[in-house]
Write a protein that holds these residues in place. Structure first.
Motif, short mmCIF file in Angstrom:
data_model
loop_
_atom_site.label_atom_id
_atom_site.label_comp_id
_atom_site.label_asym_id
_atom_site.label_seq_id
_atom_site.Cartn_x
_atom_site.Cartn_y
_atom_site.Cartn_z
N ILE A 26 -10.82 -3.74 8.26
CA ILE A 26 -10.54 -4.04 6.82
C ILE A 26 -12.11 -4.29 5.96
O ILE A 26 -13.13 -4.43 6.56
CB ILE A 26 -10.12 -5.55 6.72
N TYR A 27 -11.89 -3.52 4.86
CA TYR A 27 -13.28 -3.31 3.98
C TYR A 27 -13.18 -3.92 2.89
O TYR A 27 -11.92 -3.66 2.25
CB TYR A 27 -13.83 -1.70 3.94
N GLY A 28 -13.76 -4.81 2.11
CA GLY A 28 -13.67 -5.48 1.19
C GLY A 28 -15.06 -5.13 0.30
O GLY A 28 -16.23 -5.21 0.90
N CYS A 29 -14.82 -4.82 -1.11
CA CYS A 29 -16.05 -4.60 -1.79
C CYS A 29 -16.84 -5.63 -2.11
O CYS A 29 -16.01 -6.73 -2.66
CB CYS A 29 -15.73 -3.93 -2.97
N GLY A 30 -17.97 -6.01 -1.85
CA GLY A 30 -18.53 -7.07 -2.01
C GLY A 30 -19.13 -7.29 -3.35
O GLY A 30 -19.12 -6.59 -4.31
N GLU A 227 -21.71 4.07 -1.75
CA GLU A 227 -22.27 3.15 -0.86
C GLU A 227 -20.91 2.82 0.06
O GLU A 227 -21.05 2.67 1.35
CB GLU A 227 -22.88 1.99 -1.47
N CYS A 228 -19.72 2.39 -0.57
CA CYS A 228 -18.58 2.08 0.06
C CYS A 228 -18.00 3.01 1.08
O CYS A 228 -17.56 2.60 2.10
CB CYS A 228 -17.47 1.44 -1.08
N SER A 229 -18.02 4.38 0.73
CA SER A 229 -17.47 5.44 1.45
C SER A 229 -18.46 5.43 2.72
O SER A 229 -17.98 5.74 3.77
CB SER A 229 -17.66 6.67 0.62
N VAL A 252 -11.59 2.84 -11.42
CA VAL A 252 -13.01 3.30 -11.28
C VAL A 252 -13.31 3.50 -9.98
O VAL A 252 -13.37 4.36 -9.36
CB VAL A 252 -13.90 2.95 -12.39
N HIS A 253 -13.83 2.32 -9.70
CA HIS A 253 -14.80 2.29 -8.39
C HIS A 253 -13.72 2.62 -7.19
O HIS A 253 -14.01 3.66 -6.28
CB HIS A 253 -15.30 0.95 -7.98
N HIS A 254 -12.54 2.23 -7.09
CA HIS A 254 -11.69 2.63 -5.70
C HIS A 254 -11.07 4.18 -5.94
O HIS A 254 -10.93 4.60 -4.96
CB HIS A 254 -10.68 1.56 -5.61
N THR A 255 -10.89 4.45 -7.05
CA THR A 255 -10.32 5.65 -7.68
C THR A 255 -11.64 6.71 -7.17
O THR A 255 -11.34 7.75 -6.25
CB THR A 255 -10.13 5.98 -9.00
N ASN A 256 -12.73 6.25 -7.40
CA ASN A 256 -13.84 7.25 -6.86
C ASN A 256 -14.20 7.21 -5.44
O ASN A 256 -14.49 8.19 -4.92
CB ASN A 256 -15.12 7.01 -7.69
N GLU A 257 -14.06 6.07 -4.88
CA GLU A 257 -14.19 5.93 -3.21
C GLU A 257 -13.26 6.79 -2.67
O GLU A 257 -13.69 7.63 -1.83
CB GLU A 257 -14.04 4.47 -3.08
N ILE A 258 -12.02 6.80 -3.03
CA ILE A 258 -11.09 7.71 -2.47
C ILE A 258 -11.35 9.18 -2.60
O ILE A 258 -11.42 9.98 -1.69
CB ILE A 258 -9.68 7.54 -3.04
ZN ZN Z 1 -16.65 -0.68 -3.06
#
Ligand code: ZN
Ligand code: AMP
Length: 470
Positions: A26-30, A227-229, A252-258
């Protein structure tokens, strides 16, 4: 009933089936540690805690990661504006140095973690910092570049969204529908308006950025999303089960992480379940750090509320619904929570479990973490005069609620109250009942109540009066 979670990817409540039996990733954006995390942010971590506790309750083994963003997050999520950390240095009147940046990051990370502890939020297995994983981010960008997903310009390395056929699948964005300038300012260097930065070069407005690393594209610093990837791959592997965040991260953020991760690893789906929590807002609108209207946990404490009372308040609204916060709700939550604790403190332990109520509790929690209904089940059990096994069942429920329901409350009795109580004891021995009653009134005016029980004197706070005198 199996655990069901609402998956933003499919827009459906789905049965949660982990990909590996041994450990769920499980990963949560901090947080971006440039300012206090407000109670809206805290609602998001309370939600994540409920998710974690429900998984543990269901006997899953988990590996839980929350990152700390200490570089690269510009004031706009879409690569515009100043670095949030630089903004904070200026706000706090510190010299524009790398040391100041680290000082700010340390300061707000400390307060953030203290607040999580006060809210009884379980610690993740790791808290990776963006600045510690720049090497991994560079490696990932190199792979994207090699595979044709990234391109270098004068000032940055961009991700080319047109090369990734699934771009926007999480937010259901349609690329052709996104006109230049609609979401992102037109930038001559970009091939597509939605292309986002993977690496900022030390050029132009970022020439004097305080954090600089060597890279194949010259000195610079990473974009926010990479960073999250990089950190999730490092800790959880190239594919894992659950990714969380606030709903503001979807488009934005999660769309780009994917886009980054799936193009680099060529494995899809990167994450099976995307679980997002809705916002806490004020009547005037969203509580956001860029605005002036933030309330932090210690503001509530200064007003006499405890973190557990705020946690209780959060449970009254399902995590996918907006929670409109106001002080009236906070006061109501305080009263209800304290009443609940007082009632529980009087329950005798018969060492039994009430299977009927526990099953009902599990059913509603497994139905996409329905905390408002779970609270109803708890109150129904409490009010059921015939129910057996109350205390042990509540104890089990509190493994998920984390509300410290069985913890004995330590009442701090002020000296002047204790003096009046002692005086009252003396006059009672002299059978001066009139004086004893007057003293009881004085004590009451100071917010306390004395009760003469068979086993001696009991002192309570005034909002406990109802239960104490029952
Ligand atoms: Zn993130
Ligand atoms: P930030 O430090 O701004 O990146 O926010 C940290 C986390 O809090 C993110 O997961 C956001 O989605 C979430 N968040 C931001 N504002 C709110 C709010 N008003 N209510 C609930 N969650 C929020």
């Amino acid at each position: 009933m199996p655990l069901k979670l609402y998956n933003t990817l499919t827009r459906k409540k789905e049965v949660f089936k982990p990909s590996k039996k041994d450990k769920i990733g499980i990963y949560g954006c901090g947080p971006t540690v440039y300012w206090y995390q407000h109670i809206g942010n805290m609602r998001r971590y309370i939600f994540e805690d409920i998710l974690i506790r429900t998984l543990l309750f269901n006997q899953y083994k988990i590996k839980h990661i929350i990152n700390i963003t200490d570089v690269g997050h510009l004031t706009s999520d879409a690569d515009e504006g100043e670095d949030k950390m630089v903004k904070a240095i200026k706000r706090e009147g510190l010299p524009l140095t790398k040391d100041s940046m680290l000082k700010i990051a340390k300061k707000y990370e400390k307060v953030f973690k203290e607040d999580l502890e006060k809210l009884n939020i379980l610690k993740p297995d790791a808290w990776p910092h963006a600045t510690e994983y720049v090497k991994e981010m560079i490696e990932l960008i190199k792979i994207m570049e090699k595979k044709g997903f990234a391109y270098e310009t004068k000032s940055a390395v961009y991700f080319d969204v047109s090369k990734f056929k699934d771009y926007g699948k999480l937010a259901r964005l349609k690329l052709e529908g996104l006109k230049a300038g609609a979401r992102v300012k037109i930038d001559e260097e970009k091939r597509n308006p939605q292309d986002f930065v993977l690496w900022f070069k030390r050029i132009g407005k970022h020439a004097n950025h305080l954090m600089q690393w060597d890279s194949p594209w010259g000195k610079g610093f990473p974009g926010w999303h990479i960073e999250c990837s990089a950190m999730s791959i490092k800790y959880l592997g190239e594919q894992f089960d659950i990714h969380t965040g606030g709903i503001d991260h979807i488009s934005v953020h999660h769309t780009n992480e994917i886009a980054q991760t799936e193009s680099a690893t060529e494995k899809s789906p990167w994450v099976k379940f995307w679980v997002h929590s809705n916002h806490l807002t004020l009547k005037e609108g969203k509580m956001s750090k860029s605005g002036e209207n933030i309330l932090i946990l210690s503001d509530l404490e200064k007003k006499g509320f405890t973190p557990m009372e705020f946690r209780y308040l959060c449970f009254g609204t399902h995590y996918r619904k907006k929670l409109v916060f106001d002080m009236k709700k906070m006061e109501a939550s305080q009263q209800t929570y304290q009443r609940l604790k007082n009632i529980i403190s009087e329950i005798k332990d018969d060492k039994e479990i009430n299977k009927k109520y526990l099953k009902e509790f599990e059913r509603v929690m497994d139905d996409d973490l329905n905390t408002p209904q779970a609270l109803q089940v708890l109150w129904k059990l409490i009010r059921d005069d015939k129910a057996k096994g109350k205390l042990q069942t509540i104890k089990k429920m509190d493994r998920i609620f984390g509300l410290k329901l069985l913890e004995k409350k330590k009442i701090k009795i002020p000296k002047e109250v204790q003096k009046l109580v002692d005086e009252r004891e003396k006059v009672r021995k002299d059978r001066d009942w009139k004086k004893a009653d007057d003293l009881r009134d004085k004590i009451r005016k100071l917010g306390f109540i004395v009760e003469d029980t068979g086993k001696g004197i009991k002192i309570g706070e005034i909002n406990n009066e109802k239960t104490m005198s029952q």
